[in-house]
Design a protein around this motif. Structure first.
Motif, PDB file in Angstrom:
ATOM      1  N   ARG A   1       0.731  -1.164  -0.003  1.00  0.00           N
ATOM      2  CA  ARG A   1       0.006   0.128  -0.178  1.00  0.00           C
ATOM      3  C   ARG A   1       0.857   1.269   0.051  1.00  0.00           C
ATOM      4  O   ARG A   1       2.015   1.382   0.385  1.00  0.00           O
ATOM      5  CB  ARG A   1      -0.870   0.109   1.206  1.00  0.00           C
ATOM      6  N   THR A   2       0.471   2.235  -0.589  1.00  0.00           N
ATOM      7  CA  THR A   2       1.100   3.593  -0.543  1.00  0.00           C
ATOM      8  C   THR A   2       0.930   4.478   0.554  1.00  0.00           C
ATOM      9  O   THR A   2       1.576   5.327   0.592  1.00  0.00           O
ATOM     10  CB  THR A   2       0.661   4.341  -1.903  1.00  0.00           C
ATOM     11  N   CYS A   3       0.043   4.243   1.320  1.00  0.00           N
ATOM     12  CA  CYS A   3      -0.394   4.957   2.731  1.00  0.00           C
ATOM     13  C   CYS A   3      -1.153   3.941   3.624  1.00  0.00           C
ATOM     14  O   CYS A   3      -1.485   3.117   3.321  1.00  0.00           O
ATOM     15  CB  CYS A   3      -1.015   6.270   2.294  1.00  0.00           C
TER      16      CYS A   3
ATOM     17  N   LYS B   1      10.899 -12.055   7.655  1.00  0.00           N
ATOM     18  CA  LYS B   1      10.162 -12.189   6.371  1.00  0.00           C
ATOM     19  C   LYS B   1       9.272 -11.148   6.002  1.00  0.00           C
ATOM     20  O   LYS B   1       9.045 -10.974   4.700  1.00  0.00           O
ATOM     21  CB  LYS B   1       9.671 -13.661   6.255  1.00  0.00           C
ATOM     22  N   LYS B   2       8.533 -10.334   6.876  1.00  0.00           N
ATOM     23  CA  LYS B   2       7.790  -9.407   6.716  1.00  0.00           C
ATOM     24  C   LYS B   2       8.049  -8.120   7.530  1.00  0.00           C
ATOM     25  O   LYS B   2       8.807  -8.367   8.701  1.00  0.00           O
ATOM     26  CB  LYS B   2       6.462  -9.744   6.664  1.00  0.00           C
ATOM     27  N   ARG B   3       7.707  -6.873   6.892  1.00  0.00           N
ATOM     28  CA  ARG B   3       7.806  -5.760   7.614  1.00  0.00           C
ATOM     29  C   ARG B   3       6.798  -4.779   7.211  1.00  0.00           C
ATOM     30  O   ARG B   3       6.388  -4.851   6.183  1.00  0.00           O
ATOM     31  CB  ARG B   3       9.375  -5.156   7.654  1.00  0.00           C
ATOM     32  N   SER B   4       6.528  -3.969   8.167  1.00  0.00           N
ATOM     33  CA  SER B   4       5.540  -2.783   7.723  1.00  0.00           C
ATOM     34  C   SER B   4       6.195  -1.789   7.162  1.00  0.00           C
ATOM     35  O   SER B   4       7.260  -1.547   7.113  1.00  0.00           O
ATOM     36  CB  SER B   4       4.721  -2.294   8.897  1.00  0.00           C
ATOM     37  N   CYS B   5       5.398  -1.010   6.115  1.00  0.00           N
ATOM     38  CA  CYS B   5       5.775   0.052   5.276  1.00  0.00           C
ATOM     39  C   CYS B   5       4.850   1.238   5.032  1.00  0.00           C
ATOM     40  O   CYS B   5       3.510   0.793   5.162  1.00  0.00           O
ATOM     41  CB  CYS B   5       6.292  -0.465   4.068  1.00  0.00           C
ATOM     42  N   ASN B   6       5.231   2.250   4.751  1.00  0.00           N
ATOM     43  CA  ASN B   6       4.330   3.319   4.296  1.00  0.00           C
ATOM     44  C   ASN B   6       2.966   3.571   5.235  1.00  0.00           C
ATOM     45  O   ASN B   6       1.934   3.430   5.008  1.00  0.00           O
ATOM     46  CB  ASN B   6       3.668   3.085   3.022  1.00  0.00           C
ATOM     47  N   ASN B   7       3.502   3.977   6.658  1.00  0.00           N
ATOM     48  CA  ASN B   7       2.446   4.198   7.708  1.00  0.00           C
ATOM     49  C   ASN B   7       1.851   5.424   7.766  1.00  0.00           C
ATOM     50  O   ASN B   7       0.949   5.885   8.507  1.00  0.00           O
ATOM     51  CB  ASN B   7       3.321   3.843   8.936  1.00  0.00           C
TER      52      ASN B   7
ATOM     53  N   GLU C   1      -7.824  16.924   7.359  1.00  0.00           N
ATOM     54  CA  GLU C   1      -6.713  15.821   7.196  1.00  0.00           C
ATOM     55  C   GLU C   1      -5.854  15.896   8.538  1.00  0.00           C
ATOM     56  O   GLU C   1      -5.483  14.746   8.753  1.00  0.00           O
ATOM     57  CB  GLU C   1      -6.066  16.044   5.882  1.00  0.00           C
ATOM     58  N   ARG C   2      -5.337  16.938   8.795  1.00  0.00           N
ATOM     59  CA  ARG C   2      -4.471  17.064  10.114  1.00  0.00           C
ATOM     60  C   ARG C   2      -5.181  16.368  11.259  1.00  0.00           C
ATOM     61  O   ARG C   2      -4.733  15.595  12.041  1.00  0.00           O
ATOM     62  CB  ARG C   2      -4.065  18.382  10.402  1.00  0.00           C
ATOM     63  N   ARG C   3      -6.539  16.497  11.431  1.00  0.00           N
ATOM     64  CA  ARG C   3      -7.233  15.868  12.612  1.00  0.00           C
ATOM     65  C   ARG C   3      -7.165  14.548  12.597  1.00  0.00           C
ATOM     66  O   ARG C   3      -6.964  13.773  13.599  1.00  0.00           O
ATOM     67  CB  ARG C   3      -8.617  16.618  12.774  1.00  0.00           C
ATOM     68  N   HIS C   4      -7.500  13.971  11.295  1.00  0.00           N
ATOM     69  CA  HIS C   4      -7.499  12.550  11.134  1.00  0.00           C
ATOM     70  C   HIS C   4      -6.093  12.129  11.240  1.00  0.00           C
ATOM     71  O   HIS C   4      -6.050  10.759  11.748  1.00  0.00           O
ATOM     72  CB  HIS C   4      -8.081  12.326   9.777  1.00  0.00           C
ATOM     73  N   ALA C   5      -5.241  12.725  10.762  1.00  0.00           N
ATOM     74  CA  ALA C   5      -3.858  12.064  10.760  1.00  0.00           C
ATOM     75  C   ALA C   5      -3.114  11.988  12.288  1.00  0.00           C
ATOM     76  O   ALA C   5      -2.210  11.384  12.740  1.00  0.00           O
ATOM     77  CB  ALA C   5      -3.039  12.611   9.796  1.00  0.00           C
ATOM     78  N   GLY C   6      -3.586  12.968  13.123  1.00  0.00           N
ATOM     79  CA  GLY C   6      -2.956  13.159  14.322  1.00  0.00           C
ATOM     80  C   GLY C   6      -3.031  11.743  15.328  1.00  0.00           C
ATOM     81  O   GLY C   6      -1.946  11.345  15.940  1.00  0.00           O
ATOM     82  N   PRO C   7      -4.207  11.319  15.551  1.00  0.00           N
ATOM     83  CA  PRO C   7      -4.321  10.200  16.174  1.00  0.00           C
ATOM     84  C   PRO C   7      -3.349   8.693  15.750  1.00  0.00           C
ATOM     85  O   PRO C   7      -2.819   8.223  16.601  1.00  0.00           O
ATOM     86  CB  PRO C   7      -5.794   9.524  16.398  1.00  0.00           C
ATOM     87  N   SER C   8      -2.932   8.962  14.583  1.00  0.00           N
ATOM     88  CA  SER C   8      -2.413   7.565  13.927  1.00  0.00           C
ATOM     89  C   SER C   8      -0.870   7.805  13.989  1.00  0.00           C
ATOM     90  O   SER C   8      -0.338   6.826  13.874  1.00  0.00           O
ATOM     91  CB  SER C   8      -2.677   7.592  12.461  1.00  0.00           C
ATOM     92  N   ARG C   9      -0.443   8.909  14.356  1.00  0.00           N
ATOM     93  CA  ARG C   9       0.961   9.197  14.386  1.00  0.00           C
ATOM     94  C   ARG C   9       1.532   8.572  16.187  1.00  0.00           C
ATOM     95  O   ARG C   9       1.004   8.573  16.849  1.00  0.00           O
ATOM     96  CB  ARG C   9       1.449  10.681  14.419  1.00  0.00           C
TER      97      ARG C   9
END
Length: 840
Positions: free
Chosen positions: A749-751, A781-787, A832-840
């Motif tokens: 995924r890209t994001c 074998k796996k790792r997360s990306c584009n968080n 967008e900033r309000r939605h992105a705040g809790p995920s950081r």
């Protein structure tokens, strides 16, 4: 090779259609049409092969159409209107204040938030209401397309004036300042002032003469010197009287000089730029403070005009009765005995197209009588009076014979007369006297044309003639026709259909803000090439193409300032001159750390300065004695460092130091020496086996020490000591299995979090699969990306309509639909900033 007939076309007028107003609503975000009752673009029936065609000599109507432009528009009164003069659109909209609209009266004002073809429509908005109405499809001719623009609306189209004032002429000033010129009436003057032996102060470096254009004076590199400008009368214009003026625009000598002084870390020097022409000589000075880095200059000056007495000599007027002979057997073959010299050599074929508008005789009026056919001695002759060119007032005129009355021409009363004069027929030319049978059997035949110079938009090709046998009707060698004059090559139009329309983009404007995010604009026009000219057409012709953006975001630089982080440090020396420092950094107005190049360099606070700690005193300094004697046993010495220093450690030593230098060494004794024996072991050898169990060996010897002497002795003397092992077991490591892995795959995924994967295998040295690898060392074998959160692209219609939209976001008014519409971009980013705040 046959001549094209001259045809004139009758205009077919159309019945006028009533015009109804189109009403457009202005909701809170963007204009949307909710009712449109007007008609579409007015169409007219094209005239050509299907239209009525009229011969020049047959009776007809009084209205005719010729090929080429039927109208030309020229701008007038181009000076700016007085400030108290109302805007033309304001006047036109106000004319509807006393007219009832939808059952009531409104006070109308112009609505200007339109683009493209709508710029030349009369769109008005009732004051205090959120809708606008298109009252007419066309504003009055001469109304500017946009506020502050020189483009003018004519017949509902936005036309751009050329330098000659004619709309859509596409004529521009050349480097000599001549409208539509070819850069040949002036010369370029280029030079460089590189004298370094110049005294401090004002020094004249250049004289710009009268009539100079495209002036550029520029320092080769940045320096503390300054350019200055002064008129011949001694009046200072830029940087005079030992005062430095700010960069900007300064009027002098009938033109505007743009004075530039680059700031920051740029290495460019100062410059003076002017379009000209200058109305008087002007001097360029340099205020020298340091060495001259070099000053380059260039400008154009007019060339000296030749003596008019030689160039304006009248040319002999050709005889109006001259004929161009056309033989039925020799098409397009002129008779040399009937061609008279003159400024213009007319072909025996009357051109079917107007003169090239880009030529110097662009606005000249050319009248050429149509051909008249007569049967004299069985031959066809075309009567074309050759024109005479005269130069008066710098324009080209073509002189034709005056018209004669119908009684003199001998034509019937009902026949059309278009100022045509038929000259008297001269006697036919004598035939060619050649007795050779070969000459009578050949003639020049037109076999075709050259390749057209353009694939569309009207090009040209030239006729091609070949020597041909009359009897065989085949081409023969051209040498056989050398006694016959070869017909003159004629140039004809070809591929006259217009080229496909295309979007023409202009240069981006300057950014609306000097720092921070701004916007810049450019002109996007639909154009089409026809008759070797690019003409602006209706945007509907480019609707199949993707329209380039007319606006974009820009940022010249980040809004920033210098911040002093620390106080001055202590001086670097205890006495004398030293230096001290402090930390200065470049930060944005929001507090983010930036590069130093993002802040103005000339306003940067000092980061270091000198400090004076007073005079220094010289004396002897010495260190402590060394803690050990140079010998472990017996006599030895101890040392210490002795230097002559002042309080400043950087000054030279042992010069003019007061007193006697203290001793830097003394004797010492480590006591009686005793003989000591010890085992000494060497390094291990490599393992005897590369894979699997093996052995390693090393040397172990007994060494005796007496004072500083070492000797190898018998092993028995070290028997009382534990002997280190000289042999040990080992295992070769090259046969052990190891973990191998592939490269990571692309993120799923890209994001908002994706996954990368890879393969991991345990392989032996022989590259065979194994299970002997340590599990705790196995790679993942796996790792997360584009968080990072996904940021949707804003629609081009989602933009802020007011400059105070950040205040709307801070006041949390985006929950209301009105503010969400007029501040679409700011509200969307805030969400967008309000939605992105809790995920950081």
């Amino acid at each position: 090779g046959s001549r094209l007939p001259h045809r004139l076309y009758v205009d077919q007028p159309m019945a006028p259609r009533p015009v109804e107003s189109d009403i457009w609503m202005l909701p809170r975000n963007s204009p949307i049409q909710f009712h449109a009752r007007g008609q579409g673009p007015r169409s007219s029936t094209p005239l050509g092969a299907e239209g009525s065609q009229w011969n020049l000599y047959s009776p007809g109507t009084e209205t005719f159409h010729c090929e080429g432009e039927s109208k030309q528009f020229k701008a007038c009164q181009q000076e700016p209107c007085p400030p108290d003069r109302p805007d033309p659109r304001v006047v036109q909209c106000a004319a509807y204040n006393n007219q009832e609209f939808m059952g009531r009266f409104y006070q109308w004002e112009p609505f200007r938030d339109v683009q493209g073809a709508q710029r030349c429509e009369l769109n008005c908005r009732p004051i205090g209401y959120r809708f606008y109405v298109r009252h007419t499809e066309k504003v009055q001719d001469g109304t500017p397309c946009e506020a502050g623009s020189s483009d003018i609306c004519v017949a509902g189209q936005c036309l751009v004036p050329g330098c000659d004032g004619i709309l859509s002429s596409n004529r521009t000033l050349d480097s000599c300042g001549v409208c539509g010129g070819d850069h040949t009436t002036c010369k370029l003057v280029v030079g460089n002032f590189s004298d370094t032996d110049v005294p401090i102060g004002y020094h004249r470096i250049l004289e710009i003469p009268l009539g100079a254009t495209h002036i550029l004076v520029k320092e080769m590199t940045r320096s503390p010197n300054y350019l200055a400008l002064r008129s011949r009368s001694g009046k200072s214009i830029i940087n005079g009287n030992w005062a430095v003026n700010p960069p900007g625009r300064y009027e002098a000598a009938g033109t505007i000089f743009v004075y530039s002084r680059p700031e920051g870390d740029r290495h460019e020097g100062e410059s003076l730029l002017a379009e000209g022409p200058t109305t008087e000589p002007i001097d360029v000075y340099m205020i020298f403070q340091q060495d001259n880095p070099g000053v380059s200059y260039q400008f154009f000056v007019a060339l000296a005009q030749p003596d008019s007495s030689a160039t304006n000599a009248p040319n002999p007027r050709p005889e109006f009765g001259a004929l161009a002979r056309v033989s039925a057997g020799h098409p397009m073959e002129p008779s040399p005995s009937h061609i008279h010299p003159g400024p213009l050599q007319m072909q025996n074929r009357v051109p079917a197209r107007p003169p090239n508008p880009s030529s110097q005789a662009r606005r000249s009026r050319v009248v050429i009588p149509p051909p008249v056919s007569s049967s004299h001695s069985g031959r066809s002759h075309v009567v074309v009076p050759p024109p005479v060119s005269s130069s008066q007032s710098g324009r080209s005129h073509v002189v034709v014979p005056p018209p004669v009355s119908s009684s003199q021409s001998g034509r019937s009363p009902g026949t059309l007369q278009r100022n045509v004069r038929v000259p008297p027929m001269p006697p036919p030319p004598p035939p060619l006297q050649h007795n050779s049978e070969a000459v009578r059997d050949v003639y020049w035949k037109r076999v075709g044309n050259t390749e057209c110079s353009a694939t569309c938009g009207k090009g040209s090709w030239q006729s091609v003639y070949r020597c041909t046998s009359r009897s065989l009707q085949e081409e023969v060698a051209e040498e056989m026709c050398h006694l016959l004059p070869k017909p003159a090559v004629s140039e004809e139009a070809c591929n006259t259909e217009p080229c496909p329309a295309y979007w023409d983009v202009g240069e981006w404007s300057a950014c609306s803000k000097s720092c921070g995010l701004g916007s810049q604009h450019r002109q996007v026009l639909c154009r089409q090439v026809y008759a070797n000219r690019s003409t602006m057409v209706h945007p509907q012709r480019c609707e199949q193409l993707e329209k380039p953006n007319a606006t974009q975001e820009c940022q010249v630089q980040v809004c920033s300032h210098w911040e002093i982080r620390t106080n001055w440090s202590s001086c670097s020396v205890l006495c004398g001159l030293g230096h001290r420092t402090r930390h200065v950094r470049c930060v944005s107005n929001e507090g983010y750390l930036l590069r130093d190049s993002d802040c103005p360099g000339n306003h940067r606070p000092k980061t270091s300065e000198t400090c004076d700690m007073g005079p220094c005193v010289r004396t002897w300094f010495y260190s402590d004695w060394s803690s050990t004697c140079s010998a472990e046993c017996g006599p030895g010495i101890q040392r210490r460092a002795v230097v002559c220093l002042s309080s400043n450690a950087n000054e030279p030593t042992e010069e003019n130091c007061a007193g006697t230098k203290p001793a830097d060494m003394r004797s010492c004794n480590g006591g009686p020496c005793q003989r000591v024996t010890r085992w000494y072991s060497g390094p291990w050898s490599p393992c005897s086996a590369e894979c699997g169990p093996g052995t390693q060996r090393r040397d172990v010897i007994c060494v005796s020490k007496l004072g500083s002497d070492f000797n190898v002795t018998e092993a028995s003397e070290c028997s009382h000591l534990e002997k280190p092992p000289s042999l040990q077991a080992c295992a070769g490591s090259t046969c052990e299995a190891r973990w191998f892995s592939t490269a990571w795959s692309a993120c799923s995924r890209t994001c908002v979090g994706g996954v990368q994967a890879r393969e991991v295998q345990c392989l032996t040295q022989n590259r065979t699969l194994s299970r002997l690898c340590p599990p705790e060392l196995k790679p993942a074998k796996k790792r997360s990306c584009n968080n990072q959160p996904c940021i949707p692209d804003l629609d081009e219609n989602c933009r802020d309509k007011y400059h105070n939209c950040p205040v709307i976001v801070q006041a949390r008014l985006c929950v209301y639909s009105y503010y969400k519409a007029v501040c679409c971009a700011s509200c969307t980013h805030a969400l967008e900033r309000r939605h992105a705040g809790p995920s950081r």
